[in-house]
Structure formats: structure tokens, C-alpha cells
Design a protein around this motif. Structure first.
Motif, PDB file in Angstrom:
ATOM      1  N   ALA B 203       0.852  -1.198   0.000  1.00 37.03           N
ATOM      2  CA  ALA B 203       0.000   0.000   0.000  1.00 37.03           C
ATOM      3  C   ALA B 203       0.884   1.243   0.000  1.00 37.03           C
ATOM      4  O   ALA B 203       1.766   1.376   0.846  1.00 37.03           O
ATOM      5  CB  ALA B 203      -0.911   0.001   1.229  1.00 37.03           C
ATOM      6  N   GLY B 204       0.632   2.149  -0.920  1.00 42.44           N
ATOM      7  CA  GLY B 204       1.413   3.388  -1.003  1.00 42.44           C
ATOM      8  C   GLY B 204       1.384   4.181   0.294  1.00 42.44           C
ATOM      9  O   GLY B 204       2.373   4.778   0.688  1.00 42.44           O
ATOM     10  N   SER B 205       0.249   4.198   0.941  1.00 45.69           N
ATOM     11  CA  SER B 205       0.100   4.738   2.298  1.00 45.69           C
ATOM     12  C   SER B 205       0.529   6.184   2.505  1.00 45.69           C
ATOM     13  O   SER B 205       1.347   6.475   3.375  1.00 45.69           O
ATOM     14  CB  SER B 205       0.853   3.864   3.306  1.00 45.69           C
ATOM     15  N   ILE B 207       0.152   9.602   4.348  1.00 45.88           N
ATOM     16  CA  ILE B 207      -0.391   9.765   5.705  1.00 45.88           C
ATOM     17  C   ILE B 207      -1.738  10.490   5.670  1.00 45.88           C
ATOM     18  O   ILE B 207      -2.582  10.270   6.528  1.00 45.88           O
ATOM     19  CB  ILE B 207       0.632  10.479   6.627  1.00 45.88           C
ATOM     20  N   VAL B 257      -2.006  18.551  -0.431  1.00 51.31           N
ATOM     21  CA  VAL B 257      -2.248  17.106  -0.531  1.00 51.31           C
ATOM     22  C   VAL B 257      -1.166  16.386   0.267  1.00 51.31           C
ATOM     23  O   VAL B 257       0.028  16.605   0.047  1.00 51.31           O
ATOM     24  CB  VAL B 257      -2.249  16.641  -2.003  1.00 51.31           C
ATOM     25  N   GLY B 258      -1.624  15.550   1.211  1.00 47.72           N
ATOM     26  CA  GLY B 258      -0.709  14.940   2.178  1.00 47.72           C
ATOM     27  C   GLY B 258      -0.096  13.652   1.686  1.00 47.72           C
ATOM     28  O   GLY B 258      -0.232  12.599   2.294  1.00 47.72           O
ATOM     29  N   GLY B 259       0.609  13.733   0.573  1.00 45.22           N
ATOM     30  CA  GLY B 259       1.272  12.566  -0.001  1.00 45.22           C
ATOM     31  C   GLY B 259       0.361  11.880  -0.999  1.00 45.22           C
ATOM     32  O   GLY B 259      -0.869  11.932  -0.901  1.00 45.22           O
ATOM     33  N   PHE B 261       2.022   9.265  -3.891  1.00 42.29           N
ATOM     34  CA  PHE B 261       2.860   8.081  -4.156  1.00 42.29           C
ATOM     35  C   PHE B 261       2.281   7.145  -5.206  1.00 42.29           C
ATOM     36  O   PHE B 261       2.742   6.024  -5.363  1.00 42.29           O
ATOM     37  CB  PHE B 261       3.171   7.309  -2.866  1.00 42.29           C
ATOM     38  N   TYR B 373       2.266   2.497  -7.858  1.00 44.73           N
ATOM     39  CA  TYR B 373       2.830   3.045  -6.628  1.00 44.73           C
ATOM     40  C   TYR B 373       4.304   3.296  -6.904  1.00 44.73           C
ATOM     41  O   TYR B 373       4.975   2.457  -7.511  1.00 44.73           O
ATOM     42  CB  TYR B 373       2.605   2.067  -5.473  1.00 44.73           C
ATOM     43  N   HIS B 503       2.387  17.375  -4.133  1.00 41.13           N
ATOM     44  CA  HIS B 503       1.981  16.789  -2.854  1.00 41.13           C
ATOM     45  C   HIS B 503       3.235  16.387  -2.100  1.00 41.13           C
ATOM     46  O   HIS B 503       3.403  15.232  -1.725  1.00 41.13           O
ATOM     47  CB  HIS B 503       1.033  15.618  -3.056  1.00 41.13           C
ATOM     48  N   GLY B 504       4.138  17.355  -1.952  1.00 43.32           N
ATOM     49  CA  GLY B 504       5.376  17.126  -1.211  1.00 43.32           C
ATOM     50  C   GLY B 504       6.620  17.340  -2.036  1.00 43.32           C
ATOM     51  O   GLY B 504       7.731  17.317  -1.515  1.00 43.32           O
ATOM     52  N   GLY B 680      13.240   9.847   1.053  1.00 37.08           N
ATOM     53  CA  GLY B 680      11.884   9.319   1.228  1.00 37.08           C
ATOM     54  C   GLY B 680      11.639   8.096   0.374  1.00 37.08           C
ATOM     55  O   GLY B 680      10.970   7.149   0.796  1.00 37.08           O
ATOM     56  N   GLN B 684      10.701   4.106   1.616  1.00 35.93           N
ATOM     57  CA  GLN B 684       9.622   3.252   1.121  1.00 35.93           C
ATOM     58  C   GLN B 684      10.176   1.936   0.563  1.00 35.93           C
ATOM     59  O   GLN B 684       9.558   0.876   0.706  1.00 35.93           O
ATOM     60  CB  GLN B 684       8.801   3.995   0.065  1.00 35.93           C
TER      61      GLN B 684
END
Lengths: 169, 793
Positions: B203-205, B207, B257-259, B261, B373, B503-504, B680, B684
Motif C-alpha cells: 500500500a502506497g500509504s 499519511i 495534498v498529504g502525499g 505516491f 505506486y 503533494h510534497g 523518502g 519506502q
């Protein structure tokens, strides 16, 4: 609805101000802060106490605001990310350090980290790198790989207490 | 173009202040007056016919605004038919790999049948999310369960039940690549070996989970949708198509946008339905995904099984490779062959492998749909290839570094035509630099020679140290296009707008640097905005390591055009030739004479339409320049990684001490941002290597639906990453950049697994599955010590 389920007035000190709102007993502290008090800097990443994005200080100790009901905090003192610096004023040293060390990317987990670090530096003004790594393990970040967050905490320690050494390894 | 003083600099980020003060604006932070909340009733079973849905009790509950099932929206909300623009296969790709792609429509709400746990069946709208969830408990659905497929190999077996009647054998998509005289190479091979590799579902997950807010203005007939998405333009297109609106009636905004991936590239049923409900109810409608939903309802990734044969010589030279792999695409396949073909296109990586045949099949099962992902097929490819190289070396008793070096493409072979098309249809031609030189730097940086001569025991005889290697190559900066606008507003402030959405990735900072150099001003003077379809007419989004290349180039060109326009108008005002002018802060002056100057405010006023305008003859009014960059094809970033691990042979616990990466992503816009992206990405990759796996039981029930079951790496597990930047400039865009967003993620799994194998070298263990858990390692150690063959073969 039985009386126990009825919405009630909840009063607490948030970021130095007396705040009061009416909420059901089942309202979490996180939802109370966000939805009832408009403090949306406290973020929800998992709502089951693992990710730490919702971390706030309750009477100076970090808590997961998703795992507490607002009614449990009646009369308590709560500090959220919004309480660390005034709008448009100079940033708190921890906030400055996170930016200076590129300790955030998307920024969603950042308020929880910063509040956790505030507690750490209050307890240990000069934490070692391994102390920092261990402390931060209660917060999840998916963007940064943590390395720059660890650096940011050292920088924040040095900004806060200029006598803090350049890292005790 | 003006002098380049800002690109290449470590510049602190412009976007940080709101994010560190808790004043950022994510979807869940936006709440217009009168907003109502949605909770979804999702299938609790993996495969079933829906016999009946009882919504009366939920509808009657106080605070419930409405309860909606598939029949309630039929005719008003169309199903997903075309998922992404990638569905279109370029003719050259079609002729080369002969893809077979079967239609596989997906309803927004399940009508008669559910095919995975988490599929949306009912939408409940209420005055609060608490009430909506209460009401969801009251919805009564009768399911008649059907046979469940959880294993792609079982799903393609003869006689397996069909998940979609129009998809024979449950193979939704397939293709073949065949290069060189593969069978002849195997027939003449000195050595051959065969393998089975398994890369699990992960799962890209991000946060921040997904979330959507929609507001409809019935007077203007306009719909505004805020979504936590990587692709606001695709969301706009799908909403317009599926709700029967014109695109101009739909504005989609990706706020903070909080991530993302990858999983937030897909356009999801919830985005369509929330938009529909806001129109239907005449109220703002909001849905914020919770983590449990996220781990069943947001697209999941990787999940490939490879059956590989390799032909090689006694010196470790690989002469041929055959692979057939299955990608478990879950119950629907929103991305067609995107990830599978990425795997095929990148599998040989930086290695020569002259004869190559690969068949990829996307197989339907009763799981959550598979989406890209970070890495999107490349980590899977790299795991296969770099494990193969390591095993070949060890089976021959050779140093893996020597065998890697023997198979790497040399600088004399660049640019290297790989004999097959990229997904965009253009030939794959690597524009990488001197790869063997980078490998030598890696070996020195990680201290490999010293490691080879030292004992591997680092503590009490039971902790052993190993070093493993892996490579990557990645097509970055995929098209089809990205656009930007550069303009002066009426006060003379410089505004740069782009079609990509961050988004980051630090777009505000990086693209301000690019625009500043193009214009000849400072980055602080630039106001950058993106993530809103109202800003730039055409756009794509941020994924596939594409924004620096595509949007970066668009910003550079649009900025350069605005500079020319500013100088032309200033020349008219100053009665000077534009070539004799230069910028200083917010003024333009004649070179060598700062007293002869005009401000940007005056220039903007002179360009504004009206009687006060003063423009060079023939120039139109306005100060608004646009450019759309359509890249000829991708540009190839590459790198080589070493992992240093300590393995405790009594517990099987792996401690990743250090990751070293020599990488080449072309010219760097902001090295601080690049290093952050790689940190980062590596984190992952470490998660995929050691911790992360979405588990389903035989009935298709997901068993990893919380962060207590699905383990993300924390600050305790992610190692330090040493990075060496090599900057081979790309000639496929004027900035000379390549993408870097996915780079760090691709190589850690094989690098770490190879390092564990190295640490345990005397035991001759082999591993072929991820994640490499302590249990697997310990089992391999015990098996090897007891004389059985260690590890997974």
C-alpha cells in the motif's frame, strides 16, 4: 437517546485561551479541536493511535487526540500546533528547524512531529541522535525518510538552548 | 535566457510556513457552511451477488439526509469505462508487443455483484460523519456468496470461475516482448538457471488518506470539487464524462495534498459520487476516507509473480533471459498494462542481456484494484534482475561486483537502443552517462574492497555484515504534456501557474527557481500556484517522476517569453532597445544607467488594454504567456545502490546500517529537494524490502487493515542514505533535467536482500520473496545449518 449520550458543554484551555463548545460524549478530542474549535492543524492520519499525526500536548504531555474523548479533557490545558507560534509572527525554533533542514515534504504529518518534539526538548534539551530516533518512532512520516527530521530536532535543540552541543551521537 | 543563478541552488522551501504552523489547507480542513458528510457501506465479502438492500431504517434515522444505492443513481452516473488516458495504446507499441486488453467496466456503486472487500455499495449522507456511520450500520444487505479467487495462478487455471464474463481466463490484459534469438541462446548456453520471484501487494500509504468535497452552484451551473488527488485534470474529465457535464462546468482543486505516491493518480468512485450528490442535494458534500477504508478501498500495488530462466557463461556474462509474469490486478484493472509494461520495459535495467523474451499478464482476482505506486513496475523488475545477477555470481563462485561490472552497459554503448518501444511508443534509447564509472564510485564509497577482505562477523559471532548491490534505470518525465503560464498582474507582480499539482515535491520552490532564472529575477518575487484546473487550461498531474521535466520546461519557456514581453514594453517606455535592458528587483533599467528605469508595475500598466497603453507597434495587450511542453519521449534517470546490513543469525533480524546511492537524474534544480525525494524513496523501498505486505486470507478477507498490521518503517528502521549526484544533462528538454521522484524506491529491495545473502555467504542461502522478515531469514539459516538448502529457491 439516554442522558449519557447527550451533547454537553466542554470547557478547556487551548493554546492559552479558555475555549468552550458543546459536543457529544463520543466526540474525540481530535474532532473537537478540528470541528468544534476550528483548529485544523491537528491532522488525522489513522484514527487508531499509530501514526501520531494528531499528537497534541495535554497538560504538557503528548497524547494522541484521536484516542481521547473531548469530555475526558474537561478543564485540562491543551497545546496544539497552532499554539506554538502566533499568526504571522516569528516561527517557533522547532518550526524554523524543520524548514531549515527540509524535515517536511507534504507536511501532513508535520504538526504531530513538531508537537512531539516540543515535549522531547522540554524533557531533554540536548537529546542524542539515538534518543531522537527513538522518540520520533511514535510518529509516521511517509515522505522524508526521517533523516532530515532527526537533523531538524538537533537544530531545534541548538536554537532553543545555544549551549546544546553539536550532537552527542 | 537570463543568467542561471537559482537553478542548482539549495534554497529553503517557500511552501513550509503554513505546513509547520498548522495552517495548511488539506481537503478535510475546508468546510463550507451547510456541508453534509458521506459514509460508504462497503462490501464485507470478496465475491457475491447482491440479493437485496434494505435502506429503510437508515433513511429514517434522525440526521440522515439520504441513502443511495446503485439503482438510485442509474442513468445519472455512468460507470468507469476508460480509466486513464494510458488506455490508448500508441500504434508502434501495438505493433511491437501485440497487447490484448479486455474491457472491464466498473460501476460507481456495485449494482448486482461485488468483487472485492471494500467495494462501495451504499452511500449514506448525514449531517455529520458520526451520524452517517451510525446509519451505515443500519443498512441491511443480503449477499449470495460466490467462489473467491485470491491467487492469480489459480485464477488463470482452466475451469476457474470468471470474474468478468467478457474476460476469458481472467486475463484482463497481456502482451509479449521478444528480442534476439532467445531460444537459440538458451540452446547453446553454458549454464542456465530458473527462478520464481514474488513481489507482494503493498500500500502506497500517504499519511493523508483520500478525501473529496464538492460544492455545486445551481445558478452558474458550476461544480467545484476539492480532492486529495495527484491528477485534478483527470478527475475533472471523468466527472464531466460520467455526470454528463461540460468540462468547463467542472473545476477541480487539489489543495494541500498529504502525499500521493501513486494511489492518488486513479480517479475513484467516491470522487464521482460525491460530486453527483452535491448536485443532487444542493448542499456541499464531503467524504474523508478513514485509514481502515484506505487499506481496502484505495488502490493497492505491485503484486507480481515471475517465472524466470536465465542463460549465462562461466564468467557470469548473462546471454539471455526469459520471463513470464503475472500481475494480480485485483477485481478491476484501472491502469491496464501501465505497471506490467513498465516492468517489461525496465527489467534488463542497466544490464546488457542481449536476448530477452517476456510475457506479462494482468490477472483478475477478488482483491482491491491494483494501481501504480512509486516506481510503478520498476521495483518489481529490479528485484528480479538484480537478484538474478547476484545468484548467477554466487552459483559460479564469483564476486557479485565482478559479475555486475561484466554485464553493465558501457559508456561506449550509450545512447543505447534497447530494441523495444517505451509505453509512449517511442523507441527506448537510454541517455544515461558512464554507468561503470558510477559503479566504481559506489564500490569506493561503500568500502567494498575492505569489506571483501574483512571478516563478516561483527559481534559475538552471531551478527554478520553484508553488502549488496542493485541498479535502476527509469524512464522519467513522461508526457503527453504539461503546461505553464507566466504573467504580470496589474500591479506588476509576477505569477507563475502550472498544470502539475504538488503533494510534497516542493514545486513552489523548485519552479520559482526555474522561473526566476528564465525571467532574470529572484525566486522570492515569484508567486507560484498549481493544483487547480482553473489556472491552466490543459494539464496532467504529478506522477511518473514527470513534473520537473514537463512542468519545469513549460515554466522555463513561459517565463522566458514573459521576460521578452516585459523587455519589449520596457524598451518602448525607456526608448531603448530591449537587448540593452536588464532586471533589478522589480524594475527594468538600461544597462549601466539605473536612473533610466521603469517598474514592473509601470510595465504592466503600459501593457494593460485601454487608452493609457503604450506598446511596441504590432504587440497585443496583456502580460500573460503560456507554453505547453510536449516531450519527444522520456529521459532515462539511472543509479546504482549499495546496502550495508547486519544480520543477527540467532533472531533473523536485519539492521540496515547504511544505503549508498550513486544516481544520475540529470541537472539538479534544487539539490536539497532532490536529496529529500531520494531519502523518502529509500524509506519506502526499505519498507517493501523488510516490512510491508497486504495479506488476504483464502476467502479474500484483507487481514492488514490498520497500521498495527500493515507496518510502515519508522525513524528506527530507516537507515542513513549517502548520495553521490552525477549530473548527465538530458538533451530531451531545455533544462537538461531528468525525474527523481521515484528513484530512491526502486533499488532497496534487491540491494538489501543481496546484502543479507552476502552476510550469510558461507551458508549459500537464496531468497526470492519479499518482504524479507526475520522469520524467513532465521528459517533459512537453520535450514542451511542442518544441511538442507537454505532460503527460497
Amino acid at each position: 437517546m439516554s442522558r449519557d449520550d447527550e451533547a454537553q458543554e466542554i470547557a478547556l484551555d487551548v493554546n492559552g485561551t479558555k475555549r468552550c463548545a458543546v459536543a457529544e460524549p463520543r466526540t474525540t478530542l481530535a474532532d473537537f479541536l478540528r470541528d468544534h474549535l476550528g483548529l485544523t492543524g491537528t491532522h488525522l492520519g489513522c484514527e487508531h493511535g499509530v501514526c501520531g499525526a494528531c499528537t497534541v500536548l495535554l497538560d504538557s504531555h503528548s497524547v494522541r487526540s484521536c484516542l481521547l474523548f473531548a469530555v475526558q479533557t474537561e478543564g485540562a490545558t491543551v497545546t496544539t500546533i497552532e499554539g506554538l507560534s502566533e499568526v504571522n509572527a516569528e516561527l517557533h525554533p522547532i518550526q524554523q528547524a524543520f524548514s531549515a533542514q527540509h524535515g517536511l515534504q507534504c507536511g501532513f504529518c508535520t504538526p504531530g512531529f513538531i508537537v512531539s518534539v516540543a515535549e522531547l526538548l522540554a524533557e531533554d534539551p540536548d537529546p542524542s541522535e539515538s534518543t531522537i530516533q527513538s522518540w520520533l518512532s511514535g510518529n509516521l512520516c511517509r515522505c522524508t525518510g526521517y533523516q532530515n527530521i532527526v537533523k531538524a530536532v538537533r537544530t531545534a535543540a541548538e536554537l532553543t538552548h545555544p549551549k546544546a552541543g553539536p550532537g552527542r551521537g | 535566457m537570463a543568467t542561471e543563478v537559482h537553478v542548482g541552488r539549495r534554497m529553503a522551501r517557500k511552501e513550509d510556513r503554513p505546513l509547520v504552523t498548522g495552517t495548511g489547507r488539506f481537503v478535510a480542513d475546508i468546510r463550507p457552511v451547510g456541508t453534509v458528510d458521506v459514509a460508504f457501506g462497503r462490501s464485507p465479502v470478496a465475491h457475491a451477488r447482491i440479493e437485496a438492500i434494505g435502506t429503510e431504517a437508515a433513511t429514517a434515522m434522525d440526521g440522515v439526509v439520504g441513502v443511495y444505492t446503485a439503482p438510485d443513481i442509474q442513468g445519472q452516473v455512468q460507470p468507469f469505462t476508460l480509466f486513464v488516458d494510458q488506455e490508448h495504446t500508441p500504434p508502434s507499441l501495438d505493433q511491437s508487443i501485440h497487447p490484448v486488453i479486455r474491457p472491464c467496466d466498473m460501476d460507481v456503486l456495485a449494482l448486482t455483484r461485488v468483487r472485492y472487500v471494500g467495494q462501495p455499495v451504499v452511500a449514506i449522507v448525514a449531517e455529520s460523519r458520526y451520524l452517517a456511520e451510525d446509519a451505515a450500520e443500519l443498512v441491511d444487505i443480503d449477499y449470495e456468496e460466490l467462489p473467491v479467487l485470491t491467487d492469480p495462478e489459480a485464477a488463470i487455471a482452466p475451469g476457474a470461475p470468471l470474474l468478468h464474463e467478457q474476460v476469458p481466463g481472467n486475463v484482463q490484459a497481456s502482451f509479449d516482448v521478444d528480442l534476439g534469438a532467445v531460444d537459440a541462446v538458451f540452446a547453446e548456453a553454458e549454464h542456465t538457471a530458473s527462478f520464481r520471484f514474488l513481489v507482494p501487494r503493498v500500500a502506497g500509504s500517504p499519511i493523508e488518506t483520500r478525501g473529496v468535497l464538492a460544492v455545486h452552484d445551481p445558478v452558474q451551473e458550476e461544480l467545484t470539487v476539492w480532492s486529495s488527488t495527484q491528477t485534478p485534470y483527470m478527475v475533472r474529465t471523468r466527472i464531466a464524462e460520467m455526470l454528463g457535464l461540460a468540462e468547463q462546468q467542472v473545476r477541480v482543486i487539489a489543495p494541500d495534498v498529504g502525499g500521493g505516491f501513486g494511489p492518488k493518480v486513479q480517479v475513484y468512485p467516491e470522487e464521482i459520487l460525491v460530486a453527483h450528490l452535491s448536485m443532487r442535494l444542493g448542499r456541499p458534500v464531503c467524504w474523508i476516507e478513514d485509514r481502515n477504508e484506505h487499506l481496502v478501498a484505495t488502490g493497492q500495488s505491485r503484486d507480481q509473480v515471475h517465472t524466470v530462466e536465465v542463460a549465462y557463461r562461466g564468467d557470469g556474462t548473462i546471454t539471455g533471459l526469459r520471463d513470464r509474469f503475472l500481475l494480480d490486478c485485483g477485481a478491476f484493472n484501472p491502469f491496464s498494462i501501465t505497471c506490467a509494461y513498465n516492468t517489461a520495459a525496465h527489467l534488463r535495467g542497466l544490464y546488457r542481456v542481449p536476448a530477452y523474451r517476456i510475457r506479462g499478464e494482468c490477472v483478475l482476482t477478488n482483491k482491491t484494484p491494483n494501481v501504480p505506486y512509486r516506481g510503478a513496475g520498476r521495483p518489481e523488475a529490479t528485484f528480479v534482475m538484480d537478484r538474478v545477477v547476484d545468484v548467477v555470481a554466487r552459483r559460479l563462485g564469483l564476486d557479485p561486483a565482478e559479475v555486475i561490472g561484466r554485464n553493465l552497459l558501457t559508456v561506449a554503448e550509450m545512447p543505447c537502443d534497447r530494441g523495444m518501444p517505451y509505453r509512449d511508443g517511442a523507441p527506448i534509447v537510454y541517455d544515461c552517462g558512464d554507468v561503470p564509472a558510477s559503479f566504481d564510485r559506489l564500490l569506493r564509497q561503500v568500502g567494498y574492497a575492505e569489506h571483501r577482505s574483512a571478516t563478516r562477523e561483527v559481534q559475538d559471532g552471531h551478527v554478520r555484515r553484508g553488502i549488496g548491490f542493485a541498479t535502476y534505470v527509469e524512464g522519467t518525465g513522461k508526457g503527453p504534456h504539461e503546461g505553464a503560464r507566466a504573467l504580470l498582474d496589474s500591479r506588476g507582480d509576477i505569477i507563475v501557474l502550472a498544470g502539475c499539482t504538488p503533494h510534497g515535491q516542493s514545486h513552489e520552490t523548485a519552479f520559482s527557481q526555474v522561473a526566476a532564472d528564465a525571467l532574470g529575477v529572484s525566486p522570492e518575487q515569484i508567486t507560484f500556484r498549481a493544483g487547480d484546473t482553473a489556472l491552466v487550461p490543459y494539464g496532467v498531474g504529478t506522477f511518473a517522476s514527470r513534473s520537473a521535466v514537463t512542468a519545469g520546461t513549460a515554466v522555463a519557456v513561459a517565463g522566458g517569453r514573459l521576460r521578452q514581453r516585459i523587455l519589449a514594453v520596457a524598451g518602448e517606455l525607456l526608448e531603448a532597445a530591449p537587448d540593452d535592458l536588464e532586471f533589478q528587483d522589480s524594475t527594468v533599467h538600461v544597462q549601466g544607467d539605473v536612473t533610466s528605469s521603469v517598474t514592473l508595475h509601470q510595465i504592466a500598466a503600459a501593457a494593460a488594454p485601454g487608452p493609457a497603453a503604450r506598446l511596441p507597434a504590432g504587440m497585443d495587450h496583456g502580460m500573460d504567456e503560456s507554453y505547453y511542453f510536449v516531450p519527444p519521449t522520456v529521459t532515462f534517470a539511472s543509479g546504482l545502490m549499495a546496502a550495508v546490513v547486519d544480520v543477527d543469525t540467532e533472531t533473523g533480524v536485519i539492521d540496515v546500517r547504511k544505503i549508498v546511492l550513486v544516481h544520475d537524474s540529470g541537472r539538479l534544480i534544487n539539490p536539497m529537494v532532490v536529496e529529500g525525494q531520494i531519502h523518502g524513496g529509500v524509506a519506502q523501498g526499505v519498507g517493501t524490502a523488510l516490512y510491508e505486505r497486504l495479506v488476504y486470507d483464502d476467502t479474500g478477507q484483507p487481514l492488514t487493515t490498520t497500521f498495527m498490521d500493515y507496518l510502515l518503517p519508522t525513524s528506527m528502521e530507516v537507515p542513513k542514505v549517502e548520495q553521490i549526484h552525477v549530473e548527465t544533462r538530458s538533451d530531451r528538454n531545455p533544462l537538461g533535467v531528468k525525474g527523481v521522484g521515484e528513484a530512491g524506491t526502486i533499488s532497496p529491495p534487491p540491494a538489501i536482500v543481496n546484502a543479507v545473502v552476502d552476510a550469510l555467504a558461507p551458508l549459500s542461502v537464496e531468497f526470492s520473496e519479499l518482504p524479507l522478515t526475520p522469520e524467513v531469514v532465521l528459517d533459512a539459516v537453520l535450514a542451511a545449518r542442518s544441511g538442507r538448502t537454505g532460503g527460497q529457491r
